[in-house]
Enzyme design. Sequence first.
Site, PDB file in Angstrom:
ATOM      1  N   GLY A   1     -47.430   6.774  46.014  1.00 28.25           N
ATOM      2  CA  GLY A   1     -46.790   5.542  45.590  1.00 28.25           C
ATOM      3  C   GLY A   1     -45.730   5.120  46.581  1.00 28.25           C
ATOM      4  O   GLY A   1     -45.674   5.617  47.715  1.00 28.25           O
ATOM      5  N   GLY A   2     -44.877   4.210  46.136  1.00 25.12           N
ATOM      6  CA  GLY A   2     -43.872   3.672  47.028  1.00 25.12           C
ATOM      7  C   GLY A   2     -42.798   4.657  47.428  1.00 25.12           C
ATOM      8  O   GLY A   2     -42.124   4.472  48.441  1.00 25.12           O
ATOM      9  N   PHE A   3     -42.623   5.715  46.627  1.00 17.84           N
ATOM     10  CA  PHE A   3     -41.528   6.630  46.904  1.00 17.84           C
ATOM     11  C   PHE A   3     -41.966   8.075  47.102  1.00 17.84           C
ATOM     12  O   PHE A   3     -41.132   8.971  47.192  1.00 17.84           O
ATOM     13  CB  PHE A   3     -40.489   6.574  45.779  1.00 17.84           C
TER      14      PHE A   3
ATOM     15  N   ASP B   1     -42.600   4.217  31.164  1.00 17.52           N
ATOM     16  CA  ASP B   1     -43.860   3.967  31.869  1.00 17.52           C
ATOM     17  C   ASP B   1     -45.038   4.602  31.133  1.00 17.52           C
ATOM     18  O   ASP B   1     -45.885   5.269  31.732  1.00 17.52           O
ATOM     19  CB  ASP B   1     -43.786   4.480  33.302  1.00 17.52           C
TER      20      ASP B   1
END
Length: 324
Positions: free
Chosen positions: A36-38, A156
């Site tokens: 993912g983004g991180f 989430d």
Amino acid sequence: PDCLHINPEGCNFCQKCGSKLRLVERYYAKSILGQGGFGRTFLAVDDFKPSKPPCVIKQFLPQAQGTATLEKAAQLFDQEAQRLELLGKHSQIPELLAYFTADNRQYLIQEFIEGDTLQQELDNQGAFSENQISSLLKDLLPVLYFVHKHKVIHRDIKPENIIRRASDNKLVLVDFGASKQVQRTSMSVTGTVIGSAAYCAPEQAMGKPQYGSDLYSLGVTCLYLLTQASPSDLYDPLEAQWVWREHLNGNHVSDKLGEILDRLVETVFKKRYQSVAEVWAHLRRYYGKQTNPTNPQPVIQETVKQTPNTTPPAVPQKFKFDIV
């Protein structure tokens, strides 16, 4: 961390870049589970144990730019580790095995849950039945109660973050990277908007997540599993109402379950269920034993991992869970 070359079994160093293949001389990454983004997530083995059990490596590897963004991402990763240590005591939440920094990168090692996500089940088996949805709620509500009792909002909940454990068919709630620790002074303070948009409650989308926001996401998850239709197709913004019944395609849902689902996904926060206990009261009334007139409160029994020399925290008597 910078080379994803696949090496033969038994190698100690990468044949392409020469880096050590074992993290802190112990954890051997086998394959990528996600990115993912991180960060990245790897399936790994723990070489320090005779059985070499599987585990999960979560590597903080932010792609975002800007000092403030990176600092926020690092803070979230550190908070995830703290929450996993706390929440991993529950038998249906992955246990945190280790958290450390190596070569200036943050890592956490987590229990590996073998099984399919509910998204994979939907893809393989088709739409869920009413019985499957009621069983899902019975299985997950005690987990969510445990999370909220420790003043954490998951933020989430979606089919990809719920795994049916192969060993016992229990549902396991995973990915607390977006979760938020609730402070008494911050419940009404606007914060960072985190979560998957399709499952995100209106107040959470405005940066004000509440415990009821998780109930909303759970409700949208149920609607998606019942219909196989995108959550965005199940809500009519022009009429400001859910139209999920139009997408059932012959899948029968009783008025009793429909009432529960409608209140779970109520967009007006005050009209929505305010707690797990409220949801369970209705679920128990419709699908479980009759509530004891002398003890009308729903009862939620938590299953806590048993560890040597460790006594699980006491559970209030009014929240003992008797699942049928």
